[in-house]
Design an enzyme around this catalytic site. Structure first.
Site, mmCIF file in Angstrom:
data_model
loop_
_atom_site.group_PDB
_atom_site.id
_atom_site.type_symbol
_atom_site.label_atom_id
_atom_site.label_comp_id
_atom_site.label_asym_id
_atom_site.label_seq_id
_atom_site.Cartn_x
_atom_site.Cartn_y
_atom_site.Cartn_z
ATOM 1 N N LEU A 149 -0.699 12.594 -17.739
ATOM 2 C CA LEU A 149 -1.270 13.647 -18.580
ATOM 3 C C LEU A 149 -2.784 13.792 -18.394
ATOM 4 O O LEU A 149 -3.296 14.907 -18.214
ATOM 5 C CB LEU A 149 -0.947 13.302 -20.042
ATOM 6 N N ILE A 203 2.058 22.113 -20.631
ATOM 7 C CA ILE A 203 2.609 21.190 -21.638
ATOM 8 C C ILE A 203 4.126 21.234 -21.491
ATOM 9 O O ILE A 203 4.733 22.300 -21.612
ATOM 10 C CB ILE A 203 2.185 21.607 -23.065
ATOM 11 N N LEU A 260 0.818 -1.233 0.000
ATOM 12 C CA LEU A 260 0.000 0.000 0.000
ATOM 13 C C LEU A 260 0.849 1.280 0.000
ATOM 14 O O LEU A 260 0.396 2.318 0.460
ATOM 15 C CB LEU A 260 -1.001 0.006 1.174
ATOM 16 N N ARG A 320 10.727 18.271 -19.885
ATOM 17 C CA ARG A 320 11.107 17.518 -18.679
ATOM 18 C C ARG A 320 12.414 16.795 -18.954
ATOM 19 O O ARG A 320 12.695 16.410 -20.094
ATOM 20 C CB ARG A 320 10.039 16.470 -18.346
ATOM 21 N N GLY A 330 -0.608 2.259 -3.545
ATOM 22 C CA GLY A 330 -1.932 1.714 -3.891
ATOM 23 C C GLY A 330 -2.972 2.042 -2.832
ATOM 24 O O GLY A 330 -2.667 2.586 -1.773
ATOM 25 N N TYR A 347 13.968 4.913 -13.208
ATOM 26 C CA TYR A 347 12.765 4.064 -13.218
ATOM 27 C C TYR A 347 12.859 3.015 -14.333
ATOM 28 O O TYR A 347 12.758 1.817 -14.086
ATOM 29 C CB TYR A 347 11.503 4.930 -13.409
ATOM 30 N N LYS A 394 13.335 -1.204 -14.311
ATOM 31 C CA LYS A 394 12.399 -2.157 -14.928
ATOM 32 C C LYS A 394 13.166 -3.091 -15.874
ATOM 33 O O LYS A 394 12.895 -4.288 -15.938
ATOM 34 C CB LYS A 394 11.312 -1.405 -15.708
ATOM 35 N N ALA A 415 3.838 -4.956 -8.868
ATOM 36 C CA ALA A 415 4.331 -4.043 -7.816
ATOM 37 C C ALA A 415 5.607 -3.316 -8.256
ATOM 38 O O ALA A 415 6.590 -3.945 -8.651
ATOM 39 C CB ALA A 415 4.593 -4.832 -6.538
ATOM 40 N N ASP A 471 12.717 13.049 -20.882
ATOM 41 C CA ASP A 471 11.412 12.738 -21.465
ATOM 42 C C ASP A 471 11.609 12.087 -22.831
ATOM 43 O O ASP A 471 12.516 12.451 -23.588
ATOM 44 C CB ASP A 471 10.571 14.016 -21.599
HETATM 45 N N1 LIG Z 1 0.677 3.186 -15.485
HETATM 46 C C1 LIG Z 1 1.316 3.069 -16.649
HETATM 47 O O1 LIG Z 1 1.002 3.773 -17.635
HETATM 48 C C2 LIG Z 1 2.421 2.040 -16.793
HETATM 49 C C3 LIG Z 1 3.149 2.025 -18.005
HETATM 50 C C4 LIG Z 1 4.160 1.075 -18.151
HETATM 51 C C5 LIG Z 1 4.407 0.147 -17.156
HETATM 52 N N2 LIG Z 1 3.706 0.181 -15.998
HETATM 53 C C6 LIG Z 1 4.015 -0.821 -14.962
HETATM 54 O O2 LIG Z 1 2.797 -1.383 -14.497
HETATM 55 C C7 LIG Z 1 2.917 -1.735 -13.116
HETATM 56 C C8 LIG Z 1 1.740 -1.192 -12.342
HETATM 57 O O3 LIG Z 1 1.687 0.217 -12.491
HETATM 58 P P1 LIG Z 1 0.477 1.088 -11.906
HETATM 59 O O4 LIG Z 1 0.265 2.219 -12.841
HETATM 60 O O5 LIG Z 1 -0.646 0.208 -11.552
HETATM 61 O O6 LIG Z 1 1.173 1.678 -10.579
HETATM 62 P P2 LIG Z 1 0.558 1.886 -9.109
HETATM 63 O O7 LIG Z 1 1.495 2.759 -8.360
HETATM 64 O O8 LIG Z 1 -0.866 2.313 -9.215
HETATM 65 O O9 LIG Z 1 0.585 0.416 -8.517
HETATM 66 C C9 LIG Z 1 1.762 -0.190 -8.010
HETATM 67 C C10 LIG Z 1 1.357 -0.972 -6.771
HETATM 68 O O10 LIG Z 1 2.499 -1.679 -6.266
HETATM 69 C C11 LIG Z 1 2.536 -1.553 -4.848
HETATM 70 N N3 LIG Z 1 3.951 -1.731 -4.446
HETATM 71 C C12 LIG Z 1 5.022 -0.988 -4.831
HETATM 72 N N4 LIG Z 1 6.149 -1.476 -4.288
HETATM 73 C C13 LIG Z 1 5.787 -2.557 -3.534
HETATM 74 C C14 LIG Z 1 6.492 -3.477 -2.711
HETATM 75 N N5 LIG Z 1 7.822 -3.378 -2.534
HETATM 76 N N6 LIG Z 1 5.811 -4.456 -2.086
HETATM 77 C C15 LIG Z 1 4.454 -4.564 -2.226
HETATM 78 N N7 LIG Z 1 3.722 -3.727 -2.984
HETATM 79 C C16 LIG Z 1 4.374 -2.720 -3.628
HETATM 80 C C17 LIG Z 1 1.967 -0.159 -4.560
HETATM 81 O O11 LIG Z 1 1.473 0.002 -3.254
HETATM 82 C C18 LIG Z 1 0.860 -0.088 -5.622
HETATM 83 O O12 LIG Z 1 -0.364 -0.584 -5.123
HETATM 84 C C19 LIG Z 1 4.280 -1.218 -12.655
HETATM 85 O O13 LIG Z 1 5.167 -2.311 -12.622
HETATM 86 C C20 LIG Z 1 4.690 -0.245 -13.755
HETATM 87 O O14 LIG Z 1 6.097 -0.191 -13.890
HETATM 88 C C21 LIG Z 1 2.723 1.121 -15.791
#
Ligand SMILES: NC(=O)c1ccc[n+]([C@@H]2O[C@H](COP(=O)([O-])OP(=O)(O)OC[C@H]3O[C@@H](n4cnc5c(N)ncnc54)[C@H](O)[C@@H]3O)[C@@H](O)[C@H]2O)c1
Length: 320
Positions: free
Chosen positions: A187, A203, A33, A278, A36, A140, A144, A74, A281
């Site tokens: 955005l 922007i 959390l 940024r 989240g 970041y 990944k 996560a 970017d």
């Molecule tokens: N949102 C996007 O547009 C996007 C784009 C590309 C990739 N991603 C990938 O998708 C995944 C989810 O992204 P999201 O947008 O839902 O992000 P988010 O921040 O809404 O969700 C991530 C969740 O992981 C939990 N979390 C983080 N570290 C943790 C840990 N060490 N232990 C337990 N829980 C942990 C957080 O509490 C959160 O609920 C990520 O891996 C992100 O890199 C997202």
């Protein structure tokens, strides 16, 4: 199937959890959390508030139930924050995730769907495909990619599909879960804030070498992405494989194009200003999704920009 989901209280993890439960699958969520929200977690899911690196508690979870597959969402995902705190991102998204994956394998769970990102490609002036060279530009995206490479090293012992998401947007049709309206940063959320909190929409850079000077992104609706997860899981449950797949629609919109459409959808005129570029970017980020379509037979259902913006706006209005 019986699925273990990390990050299931977050935006995408919760959307996928709801989707899987709707389709009759069982879902267990682990999330600390940190970003989240408990409100995103489906009532029908089993939830454990733990960190992915907590070996002891994880072992207990594995001893209670057998899991067919793990969906690993996560992560910390704020690109700009990662530039300020690179170590935090390296530790959470790579070191802790590595501990988690190793623990899964030790507990005989060896099938994974990993949420990676299009940001691993860096700046390319074209649609990218999975074989293109990788140049992550921020801590970041580097974190990944480190985990992608770790999974590749484990190739012999695991079945895995790495999904490289492009820009995820929209929300669950029934508005049961969605992005973090209070602390999020993207955005579409900025556009919603501009309308409802009377903020000026900035922007970030208007002098890029694109059709209108603003950056271009490939947006994918979160419900289409949820379906991709199910299709991918079905594949690795049937057959040993290791694949990397782009998840996007294959075309992009500039910031100004999104702004124009958003004005129509929200029946407002967003007040905007061109700000500075940024750091790190990406200028153009568009997927080539051919490999995904060929392998999974996926057909996009929500690839309409108006629907995508409306579905984000509806979630925002419900949670503001
Ligand atoms: N949102 C996007 O547009 C996007 C784009 C590309 C990739 N991603 C990938 O998708 C995944 C989810 O992204 P999201 O947008 O839902 O992000 P988010 O921040 O809404 O969700 C991530 C969740 O992981 C939990 N979390 C983080 N570290 C943790 C840990 N060490 N232990 C337990 N829980 C942990 C957080 O509490 C959160 O609920 C990520 O891996 C992100 O890199 C997202």
């Amino acid at each position: 199937m019986n699925v273990l989901i990390t990050g299931g209280a977050g935006y995408i993890g919760s959307s996928v959890s709801h989707y899987l439960l709707d389709k009759g699958h069982q879902v267990t969520i682990i999330d600390n959390l940190s970003t989240g929200s408990i409100k995103n977690i489906p009532k029908k899911a089993t939830f454990h508030k733990i960190d992915i690196s907590n070996r002891k508690k994880l072992n207990k979870i594995f001893n209670k139930k057998k899991y067919d597959i793990v969906f690993h969402f996560a992560a910390l995902i704020n690109n700009e924050e990662s530039i300020e705190y690179p170590k935090k991102y390296f530790e959470n998204n790579f070191i802790k995730a590595k501990i988690f994956i190793e623990n899964c394998i030790k507990n005989k769970v060896n099938k994974f769907i990993y949420s990676s990102t299009a940001a691993v490609y860096g700046n390319k002036n074209k649609q990218v495909n999975e074989r293109d060279d990788l140049k992550p530009m921020s801590p970041y995206s580097k974190s990944k990619l480190k985990l992608e490479n770790f999974l590749i090293k484990k190739k012999k012992d695991i079945r895995c599909i790495i999904l490289r998401y492009f820009n995820v947007a929209g929300s669950d049709k029934k508005l049961r879960c969605g992005f973090n309206v209070k602390k999020g940063h993207n955005l579409i959320l900025n556009l919603c804030n501009a309308v409802f909190k009377k903020k000026i929409f900035i922007i970030n850079g208007g002098d890029y070498n694109t059709k209108d000077g603003t950056t271009i992104r490939d947006y994918i609706h979160v419900e289409d992405l949820a379906k991709i997860h199910l299709l991918s899981a079905n594949l690795i449950l049937k057959k040993k494989m290791f694949k990397i797949l782009n998840c996007g629609y294959g075309y992009g919109f500039s910031v100004k194009e999104i702004l124009k459409k958003f004005n129509l959808i929200s029946k407002n005129k967003v007040n905007y200003k061109i700000g500075k570029r940024r750091k790190s970017d990406i200028v153009i980020s568009i997927s080539n999704p051919k490999k995904l379509i060929k392998l999974t037979n996926w057909k996009p259902k929500y690839n309409d920009l108006s629907y995508l913006l409306k579905s984000s706006l509806d979630w925002y209005k419900k949670n503001i």
